[in-house]
Design a protein around this motif. Structure first.
Motif, mmCIF file in Angstrom:
data_model
loop_
_atom_site.group_PDB
_atom_site.id
_atom_site.type_symbol
_atom_site.label_atom_id
_atom_site.label_comp_id
_atom_site.label_asym_id
_atom_site.label_seq_id
_atom_site.Cartn_x
_atom_site.Cartn_y
_atom_site.Cartn_z
ATOM 1 N N THR A 454 -27.039 10.196 2.595
ATOM 2 C CA THR A 454 -25.649 9.777 2.741
ATOM 3 C C THR A 454 -24.756 10.668 1.897
ATOM 4 O O THR A 454 -24.995 10.852 0.695
ATOM 5 C CB THR A 454 -25.473 8.309 2.320
ATOM 6 O OG1 THR A 454 -26.259 7.470 3.166
ATOM 7 C CG2 THR A 454 -24.014 7.889 2.424
ATOM 8 N N THR A 476 -25.524 1.468 2.479
ATOM 9 C CA THR A 476 -25.303 0.041 2.286
ATOM 10 C C THR A 476 -24.801 -0.201 0.868
ATOM 11 O O THR A 476 -25.012 0.629 -0.023
ATOM 12 C CB THR A 476 -26.598 -0.754 2.510
ATOM 13 O OG1 THR A 476 -27.558 -0.364 1.526
ATOM 14 C CG2 THR A 476 -27.165 -0.493 3.898
ATOM 15 N N ASP A 478 -25.781 -2.324 -1.399
ATOM 16 C CA ASP A 478 -26.841 -2.479 -2.387
ATOM 17 C C ASP A 478 -27.471 -1.146 -2.788
ATOM 18 O O ASP A 478 -27.913 -0.978 -3.926
ATOM 19 C CB ASP A 478 -27.935 -3.419 -1.851
ATOM 20 C CG ASP A 478 -27.444 -4.848 -1.718
ATOM 21 O OD1 ASP A 478 -26.433 -5.181 -2.365
ATOM 22 O OD2 ASP A 478 -28.052 -5.614 -0.946
ATOM 23 N N SER A 479 -27.560 -0.208 -1.847
ATOM 24 C CA SER A 479 -28.241 1.062 -2.134
ATOM 25 C C SER A 479 -27.328 2.104 -2.767
ATOM 26 O O SER A 479 -27.806 3.095 -3.288
ATOM 27 C CB SER A 479 -28.842 1.637 -0.845
ATOM 28 O OG SER A 479 -27.808 1.914 0.100
#
Length: 851
Positions: A454, A476, A478-479
């Protein structure tokens, strides 16, 4: 006076057979086949055997007696071909012995180990015969490779070490950087595959300094027959000057084999710490052999290397590097102790037993073993951590050896050519430079590919630095939130290149782009596809010639409008336009340049990968000047020049026009002769006229406000030959130097003169200094200048200290029939000159630049 010779010969035979058995143990059938049959193919030369070539090829090994396995092969060969092998009719054969050296047969041997084979030959082989024999060796290497076994042959003249000869530096041959230290490694690890035994082994360790006298006594007393032994010489003449070249060689090898290089570099550091009482490992192994110590540890070259380094690191209290060297040793042995022993083949378990004993002494738990045994699955975070740790250790050793050389006022024993090649290679591999793509996986893990990557852009005026952040996760919350990015850079192309060339980005990777106004996932995927198509990951290693020559661009790509695309607003234009007359550099009434950003991606002749980013209305001009400035006049044109355009509109037209412009400018730069230095290229960009002037040593840019300035610039060029006023000294600069002037390195050019010699110095910015009619010894000057720059200019930034690999390069201007040419300086190209009229000192040269 000496040990019973019969008993000593028995011990030598026992040790040699033990090493052969260990080399074969737990290895595949292909390795065993190659290992056992190579002597046959060197002893015989037959059309049905590997390595055959037409003509008279030197073959035949002195005192060759086939083993049982080899005898069976020969019997089967004669039966299958129906042709008997004709025995050699003379005892004076060209090959005196075939030896395997290195990690083979030691605890350091693994399933992936290669074979380093020394073919010791008679000194009477001429150059042509050696060339023919070398060609046969190449064919044998190819045969072994077809079976999955890597073999490297080295032709060793039996007088090489006595006469201080050296091989030709390449990826396997250390050239002049090693001499006695190379012989030390050979003696401590050699396994005789065929031929005569090594005479050195029978000389007691306490007689090493009297080697020649002791050997002469053995022959005079009839203890030994001279023609039954190979005599490569003694180890008593180790010079401390050899350490510097040897450390460079080990750093060079660390590019591909870092774990092994850490061990060997620390051994050099250990020798320097023990200096002048250092005892080479080979001598220690020989002492143990003479004392009858024939256990698993005492005569294992790899274990002894670890043992000696351990004693040194414990003595100086360096627990950090001690822990690292143990891990390097464990990974080199490659016996996965965390796995149940039942899964390991029974044959060859002696390595596992040794390693189990060591791990128990070190106090390692199973968790640490599992991490190390899982190295094949390490990903980027752990690989980068390991790489930094390895590099820090190597550089610390290098710095310690430099300090050792300073303390003892040592010069460098290696030739200037070999030092130049090695420092170029190290500079290309390790020097951290803006825009350079650093490779972080030197044979640490086989697969760094990521499922997701990403790329997140942070605009200006945010809490985080503006630029691009790379994560190896899907986008996301959380990541991403609260997690550290893998890498940051101000511009996207550098992150993409870093991911691609380090193997994170593969065809199976899912790409994601977030928060970018101009670059979406589709554009990024197109960019990645273009890179993969035009830039292969693996390319041939740089040749010594390329490394000693000025750097040249090999593969070049210009990436257009990846991050800033002025054409995105073209739909607002209501005026029709003629594509045939459209100027993409100065478009419409506003004379807008339709190129908003240019990224350069290139691989050079030293195999460096570089990226540079330019944005704004002058991006094209800045990118062109940068490209052309990195090309010296005599450079070869790039093998490929590509333009990748990602504009929303007019993509094909912009790509075509820029491709034409770049090709024309490169042609002007590389085809400019020294008599035609007035060449220039006028460009109209964003409504302004600029001139690119192709000068002797560089390319300059000048803004031309009006016609008077424009024609004035052309007139000055024609009148003066160059547009920039030079210092008076530069009038003496030979024109032949123009073609070799290269930005980024310091270059010394030597020229014979009537009253001595002239020196022309070009610094990293191609600024010129000239010294005429100098005196003294050029060879001493070269050594002193090299040493000065190596030890004084600290620009390398790994770990706690600095190392400089960007050492000066030295050339000689020679004249043949009145024609000048430039060749690399070597000790044979010039002799000491004298009779100066303008004396110059070494201090003058060394202090002539400030960096």
């Amino acid at each position: 006076m000496h040990l019973n010779m019969t008993l000593l010969k028995q011990r030598l035979d026992t040790l040699n057979q033990l090493r052969i058995n260990r080399a074969m143990a737990n290895m595949g059938s292909a390795f065993q086949q190659v290992y056992m049959l190579l002597p046959i193919f060197l002893h015989y030369h037959h059309p049905k055997m590997p390595g055959y070539q037409d003509g008279i090829v030197p073959n035949g090994i002195c005192s060759y007696i086939p083993s049982d396995t080899q005898s069976q092969y020969l019997a089967d060969f004669c039966q299958n071909t129906g042709i008997p092998l004709i025995p050699h009719t003379t005892q004076v054969l060209p090959i005196t012995g075939v030896y395997c050296m290195g990690s083979t047969s030691s605890v350091g041997q693994s399933q992936s180990s290669d074979l380093d084979i020394w073919i010791c030959h008679q000194s009477w082989l001429n150059s042509n015969e050696r060339t023919i024999l070398q060609a046969k060796c190449i064919l044998l290497e190819q045969w072994a490779a077809s079976l999955g076994v890597e073999v490297n042959f080295f032709l060793i003249d039996e007088n090489r070490f006595r006469q201080n000869q050296s091989g030709k530096l390449d990826s396997e041959d250390c050239g002049s950087t090693l001499h006695i230290l190379l012989l030390d490694e050979f003696y401590r690890s050699a396994v005789k595959l065929a031929g005569k035994p090594l005479l050195w082994n029978v000389v007691p360790d306490n007689q090493e300094m009297n080697y020649e006298e002791y050997v002469s006594g053995l022959f005079a007393q009839g203890e030994l027959q001279r023609d039954e032994w190979i005599d490569l010489g003694g180890l008593g003449s180790l010079s401390a000057e050899e350490y510097f070249g040897a450390s460079l060689w080990q750093l060079y090898k660390s590019i591909d084999s870092p774990y092994k290089a850490v061990l060997k570099t620390l051994l050099l550091e250990t020798y320097s710490w023990e200096y002048p009482q250092a005892q080479l490992l080979a001598i220690e192994i020989k002492r143990r052999l003479h004392n009858g110590e024939l256990d698993s540890f005492s005569l294992d070259a790899y274990y002894m290397m670890l043992e000696r380094v351990t004693i040194y690191l414990q003595a100086i209290g360096d627990d950090t590097r001690l822990d690292l060297v143990r891990r390097c040793f464990y990974l080199k042995v490659c016996e996965r102790l965390s796995e149940p022993s039942e899964t390991i083949p029974a044959q060859g378990n002696w390595r596992r037993e040794i390693l189990n004993q060591l791990v128990l002494e070190w106090g390692w738990d199973n968790t640490r073993l599992e991490i190390l045994d899982n190295r094949a699955n390490w990903k980027i975070e752990r690989v980068r951590e390991a790489n930094n740790e390895l590099l820090d250790a190597l550089m610390q050793s290098y710095r310690n050896l430099i300090r050792f050389a300073r303390r003892n006022n040592l010069s460098v024993s290696a030739s200037p050519q070999d030092i130049g090649v090695l420092t170029r290679k190290l500079y290309a591999a390790f020097e951290a430079l803006p825009g350079k793509v650093t490779l972080v996986n030197p044979q640490i893990s086989p697969d760094l590919s990521e499922k997701n990557l990403t790329f997140i852009q942070v605009p200006i005026d945010r809490a985080n630095r503006a630029g691009w952040y790379l994560y190896n996760q899907a986008p996301t919350v959380d990541s991403i939130i609260g997690h550290q990015p893998l890498e940051y850079n101000r511009y996207l192309s550098k992150l993409v290149a870093w991911s691609y060339f380090n193997g994170l980005l593969t065809p199976g990777t899912q790409l994601h782009v977030k928060n970018s106004e101009h670059c979406n996932t589709e554009k990024l995927q197109a960019f990645v596809a273009d890179i993969a198509k035009h830039f292969p990951l693996r390319v041939p290693a740089s040749t010594p010639k390329a490394l000693y020559s000025p750097c040249e661009i090999r593969h070049l790509a210009l990436i257009v409008n990846l991050e800033n695309d002025p054409t995105a607003s073209l739909l607002e234009e209501t005026q029709p336009f003629d594509l045939g007359k459209l100027d993409v550099f100065s478009f419409g009434k506003q004379e807008q340049c339709l190129i908003g950003s240019v990224d350069l991606l290139y691989r050079n002749s030293w195999n460096e990968v570089r990226t540079l980013h330019f944005t704004g209305s002058q991006a094209v001009l800045e990118a062109l000047k940068t490209i052309l400035g990195k090309m010296h006049q005599d450079a070869q044109p790039p093998e490929s020049v590509d333009v990748f355009c990602y504009s929303e509109h007019l993509r094909g037209l912009i790509q075509t026009r820029l491709q034409q412009l770049v090709s024309e400018c490169i042609n002007l730069r590389l085809s400019s002769t020294r008599q035609e230095s007035h060449r220039f290229k006028a460009l109209r960009i964003s409504g302004q006229t600029w001139g690119l002037f192709f000068e002797r040593l560089s390319v300059s840019v000048q803004k031309l406000e009006n016609a008077v300035e424009f024609y004035g610039a052309i007139s000055n060029n024609k009148l003066n030959g160059i547009p920039i006023q030079l210092n008076a000294e530069q009038d003496h600069l030979p024109q032949i130097i123009d073609g070799s002037a290269s930005e980024g390195i310091i270059q010394f050019f030597f020229e014979n003169a009537d009253k001595g010699f002239n020196i022309y110095i070009l610094d990293e910015l191609n600024r010129v200094e000239v010294y005429l009619n100098c005196q003294g010894c050029i060879e001493e000057l070269v050594c002193d200048v090299s040493r000065f720059y190596a030890s004084s200019h600290e620009r390398f930034t790994y770990g706690s200290g600095s190392v400089n690999f960007n050492l000066p390069q030295f050339y000689q201007i020679v004249y043949t029939d009145g024609e000048a040419s430039i060749i690399p300086f070597n000790s044979n190209s010039i002799s000491p000159l004298s009779a100066p009229t303008v004396p110059i000192t070494k201090k003058d040269i060394m202090l002539s630049h400030t960096f």
